[in-house]
Write a protein that holds these residues in place. Structure first.
Motif, PDB file in Angstrom:
ATOM      1  N   PRO A 169       0.795  -1.229   0.000  1.00  0.00           N
ATOM      2  CA  PRO A 169       0.000   0.000   0.000  1.00  0.00           C
ATOM      3  C   PRO A 169       0.827   1.277   0.000  1.00  0.00           C
ATOM      4  O   PRO A 169       0.378   2.317  -0.486  1.00  0.00           O
ATOM      5  N   GLU A 170       2.052   1.217   0.555  1.00  0.00           N
ATOM      6  CA  GLU A 170       2.885   2.419   0.565  1.00  0.00           C
ATOM      7  C   GLU A 170       3.316   2.817  -0.844  1.00  0.00           C
ATOM      8  O   GLU A 170       3.772   3.928  -1.071  1.00  0.00           O
ATOM      9  N   ASP A 171       3.162   1.891  -1.785  1.00  0.00           N
ATOM     10  CA  ASP A 171       3.618   2.147  -3.147  1.00  0.00           C
ATOM     11  C   ASP A 171       2.537   2.741  -4.051  1.00  0.00           C
ATOM     12  O   ASP A 171       2.790   2.994  -5.223  1.00  0.00           O
ATOM     13  N   TYR A 172       1.337   2.936  -3.532  1.00  0.00           N
ATOM     14  CA  TYR A 172       0.298   3.544  -4.338  1.00  0.00           C
ATOM     15  C   TYR A 172      -0.687   4.298  -3.463  1.00  0.00           C
ATOM     16  O   TYR A 172      -0.837   4.034  -2.283  1.00  0.00           O
ATOM     17  N   SER A 173      -1.334   5.276  -4.066  1.00  0.00           N
ATOM     18  CA  SER A 173      -2.283   6.120  -3.341  1.00  0.00           C
ATOM     19  C   SER A 173      -3.393   6.525  -4.294  1.00  0.00           C
ATOM     20  O   SER A 173      -3.165   7.251  -5.252  1.00  0.00           O
ATOM     21  N   TYR A 174      -4.599   6.045  -4.020  1.00  0.00           N
ATOM     22  CA  TYR A 174      -5.723   6.390  -4.895  1.00  0.00           C
ATOM     23  C   TYR A 174      -6.037   7.879  -4.832  1.00  0.00           C
ATOM     24  O   TYR A 174      -6.408   8.495  -5.824  1.00  0.00           O
ATOM     25  N   GLU A 175      -5.875   8.460  -3.656  1.00  0.00           N
ATOM     26  CA  GLU A 175      -6.157   9.892  -3.510  1.00  0.00           C
ATOM     27  C   GLU A 175      -5.204  10.715  -4.370  1.00  0.00           C
ATOM     28  O   GLU A 175      -5.619  11.665  -5.044  1.00  0.00           O
ATOM     29  N   LEU A 176      -3.930  10.348  -4.370  1.00  0.00           N
ATOM     30  CA  LEU A 176      -2.956  11.062  -5.193  1.00  0.00           C
ATOM     31  C   LEU A 176      -3.270  10.894  -6.672  1.00  0.00           C
ATOM     32  O   LEU A 176      -3.201  11.850  -7.449  1.00  0.00           O
ATOM     33  N   LEU A 177      -3.625   9.678  -7.083  1.00  0.00           N
ATOM     34  CA  LEU A 177      -3.962   9.453  -8.484  1.00  0.00           C
ATOM     35  C   LEU A 177      -5.130  10.321  -8.917  1.00  0.00           C
ATOM     36  O   LEU A 177      -5.106  10.946  -9.972  1.00  0.00           O
ATOM     37  N   SER A 178      -6.180  10.356  -8.088  1.00  0.00           N
ATOM     38  CA  SER A 178      -7.374  11.123  -8.437  1.00  0.00           C
ATOM     39  C   SER A 178      -7.084  12.615  -8.520  1.00  0.00           C
ATOM     40  O   SER A 178      -7.659  13.330  -9.340  1.00  0.00           O
ATOM     41  N   SER A 179      -6.193  13.092  -7.658  1.00  0.00           N
ATOM     42  CA  SER A 179      -5.886  14.522  -7.653  1.00  0.00           C
ATOM     43  C   SER A 179      -4.891  14.898  -8.747  1.00  0.00           C
ATOM     44  O   SER A 179      -4.772  16.070  -9.104  1.00  0.00           O
ATOM     45  N   THR A 180      -4.187  13.910  -9.289  1.00  0.00           N
ATOM     46  CA  THR A 180      -3.140  14.174 -10.280  1.00  0.00           C
ATOM     47  C   THR A 180      -3.644  14.054 -11.712  1.00  0.00           C
ATOM     48  O   THR A 180      -3.279  14.841 -12.579  1.00  0.00           O
ATOM     49  N   MET A 181      -4.504  13.057 -11.969  1.00  0.00           N
ATOM     50  CA  MET A 181      -4.900  12.750 -13.335  1.00  0.00           C
ATOM     51  C   MET A 181      -6.173  13.493 -13.736  1.00  0.00           C
ATOM     52  O   MET A 181      -7.066  13.701 -12.916  1.00  0.00           O
ATOM     53  N   GLU A 182      -6.225  13.883 -14.996  1.00  0.00           N
ATOM     54  CA  GLU A 182      -7.444  14.491 -15.536  1.00  0.00           C
ATOM     55  C   GLU A 182      -8.538  13.431 -15.663  1.00  0.00           C
ATOM     56  O   GLU A 182      -8.264  12.248 -15.838  1.00  0.00           O
ATOM     57  N   ALA A 183      -9.796  13.871 -15.595  1.00  0.00           N
ATOM     58  CA  ALA A 183     -10.915  12.943 -15.716  1.00  0.00           C
ATOM     59  C   ALA A 183     -11.021  12.410 -17.142  1.00  0.00           C
ATOM     60  O   ALA A 183     -10.546  13.041 -18.093  1.00  0.00           O
ATOM     61  N   GLU A 184     -11.650  11.251 -17.279  1.00  0.00           N
ATOM     62  CA  GLU A 184     -11.789  10.636 -18.606  1.00  0.00           C
ATOM     63  C   GLU A 184     -12.527  11.538 -19.578  1.00  0.00           C
ATOM     64  O   GLU A 184     -12.191  11.611 -20.756  1.00  0.00           O
ATOM     65  N   HIS A 185     -13.551  12.228 -19.083  1.00  0.00           N
ATOM     66  CA  HIS A 185     -14.358  13.040 -20.003  1.00  0.00           C
ATOM     67  C   HIS A 185     -13.599  14.268 -20.501  1.00  0.00           C
ATOM     68  O   HIS A 185     -14.001  14.912 -21.457  1.00  0.00           O
ATOM     69  N   ALA A 186     -12.476  14.605 -19.869  1.00  0.00           N
ATOM     70  CA  ALA A 186     -11.673  15.747 -20.324  1.00  0.00           C
ATOM     71  C   ALA A 186     -10.769  15.289 -21.469  1.00  0.00           C
ATOM     72  O   ALA A 186      -9.556  15.233 -21.358  1.00  0.00           O
ATOM     73  N   GLY A 187     -11.364  14.959 -22.582  1.00  0.00           N
ATOM     74  CA  GLY A 187     -10.595  14.511 -23.729  1.00  0.00           C
ATOM     75  C   GLY A 187     -10.962  13.128 -24.186  1.00  0.00           C
ATOM     76  O   GLY A 187     -10.404  12.624 -25.152  1.00  0.00           O
TER      77      GLY A 187
END
Length: 496
Positions: A81-99
């Protein structure tokens, strides 16, 4: 057979181990691990996707397998779990509908890139000076691209995703975008190294474990793409060479919460292994821990070994008065969902209750009884928490059963479920799903979660989802609250 009697001193030192495989592996898990058919199929490489509920033993299988692979000289990579963070991913990546970019495919490409790089880094770090058999190219690539300024595991994954994102939704001419995306999806940066990697793998084995994907799970778009992309990457990478294996563990609720994952899994059903426990295998698990604990504390265990699992249990736990089935083991296992962590927890709490009150084994039924309320309360909260993404507020639904009869006719249960769905019986935090349920849906949810058991038509027994995966609930006429929840909800326990 004569009743087995143990030294009174064992009471003070007996230990069932910890419920966490991460801590238990250093305390002897490999010695008292139950080598189930599930473990054997995973170990052989025939199954690479391990599924089960929380506490079913997924991490235990991975920890033992990792330790044995290391002992055999394999390179082992464990992503935790220390190697991934869903919260960080969500805050970093653009949403699917944005493109309108398909995230699952992007995550699959990023996962393949990440795992291949980690594998090559492990080989370059521990292997060979990598001067022949394909090693020179791998060593050169790692030194030039992942040498001095190394990114962390999650950063390496995100950096590849951001490259895909920049091309997919950036201001790039269409023809160039297509070519660049094709280059990234095909892993052009490392694709020419794969033949060299195959040659290196002819003489070395690398095993990758990705575990505890449920930690921090938020059911977000990126979380779902992260897991379903990992599934695709795992299937692809495992086809490269017999000496490279990627194993992934999934909790059942995550699998049910990701439609794309379910669709992919249907194509690769032969790679999935679900963990199931029986009463006999759970008894073996506890008996092995009893013997190991006694042996480690310097006691002679020859009598324990000869006595068999059931006699070993009976030497530690006394039967409750009037118990009709299997003594105290039947009583305690009936208060689990057949998960090792639950039985270990219940046994440990009963043992703690006995210490200071009695001077020798077996643990009296009164200690089991005293420990049951705390155990039941914890498990009720934990089960509701497992489903917080799919069914937030589930604990307040459980609470509606407080003080009610523990057995329901179908009509009584359907009426209660209808009142819950329309809000006549108040609950908290359930607005996103409960009003959308009809009575049959809600009964299914409560049965899957473990709260309810259903009376089987054939033999009249009440069975839960942990005992029978496929039950025609629509045909069941009577239901009962599972024994594990009764003490917490103030229901009469009764002997069954």
């Amino acid at each position: 057979m004569a009743k087995l009697s143990l030294s009174p001193k064992i009471l003070d030192v007996l230990d069932f181990g910890t419920p966490s495989a991460e801590r238990d592996i250093a305390r002897g898990l490999g010695s008292y691990f139950v080598e189930s058919p599930t473990y054997q199929r995973v170990r052989s490489g025939a199954k690479t996707i391990l599924m089960g509920n929380r506490g079913a033993g997924k991490s235990a299988i991975f920890k033992v397998l990792a330790a044995r692979e290391r002992a055999a000289g394999s390179h082992v990579i464990e992503l935790s779990p220390e190697d991934y963070s869903y919260e960080l991913l969500s805050s970093t990546m653009e949403a699917e509908h944005a493109g309108s970019w398909a995230k699952t495919g992007a995550y699959a490409a990023a996962w393949k890139y990440l795992i291949y790089v980690l594998v090559m880094k492990a080989l370059a770090r521990k292997g060979m000076r990598l001067t022949k058999g394909g090693g020179r190219e791998i060593h050169r690539y790692i030194r030039h691209n992942h040498g001095a300024h190394q990114l962390g595991t999650l950063s390496l994954l995100v950096s590849y995703l951001k490259r895909l994102e920049a091309i997919k939704i950036g201001p790039i001419e269409a023809g160039v975008r297509t070519r660049e995306l094709d280059r990234l999806y095909k892993l052009e940066e490392i694709h020419n190294l794969l033949p060299a990697l195959r040659r290196v793998l002819d003489g070395q084995r690398v095993v990758v474990f990705v575990d505890e994907l449920d930690r921090g799970w938020d059911s977000s778009e990126d979380a779902k793409a992260f897991v379903s992309g990992l599934f695709q990457a795992c299937v692809s990478i495992n086809g490269l060479h017999r000496n490279l294996r990627v194993y992934v563990s999934l909790r059942q609720e995550l699998y049910d919460d990701i439609p794309a994952l379910y669709e992919d899994a249907q194509k690769h059903r032969d790679l999935l292994e679900r963990i199931y426990w029986s009463e006999e295998s759970l008894l073996e698990l506890i008996a092995k821990r009893i013997r190991y604990s006694a042996r480690e504390k310097g006691f002679d265990v020859e009598a324990l070994e000869k006595a068999g699992d059931r006699a070993c249990w009976s030497a530690v736990f006394a039967a409750p008065p009037g118990r009709a089935r299997d003594g105290s083991f039947g009583y305690m296992v009936d208060r689990t969902l057949y998960r090792p962590r639950e039985l270990i927890q219940f046994c440990s709490e009963a043992l703690a209750q006995a210490r200071g009150r009695v001077s020798r084994l077996p643990v009296p039924y009164s200690a089991i009884e005293r420990s049951e309320y705390g155990y039941s309360t914890e498990r009720t909260k934990d089960i509701a928490a497992e489903y917080r993404s799919q069914y937030p507020g589930l604990l307040s639904v459980f609470e509606v059963f407080r003080g009610r009869p523990h057995t329901f006719d179908r009509e009584e249960l359907e009426l209660l479920c209808l009142e819950l769905a329309v809000g006549d019986v108040p609950t908290h935090g359930t607005e996103s799903w409960l009003p959308l349920c009809d009575t049959h849906d809600l009964i299914e949810v409560l049965w899957r979660a473990g709260l309810l058991t259903a009376q089987a038509a054939r033999d009249g027994r009440f069975v839960g989802s942990h005992q029978a995966q496929h039950v025609n609930l629509a045909a069941a006429r009577r239901f009962r609250v599972h024994d594990m929840f009764r003490a917490s909800l103030g229901l009469a326990a009764g002997l069954s």
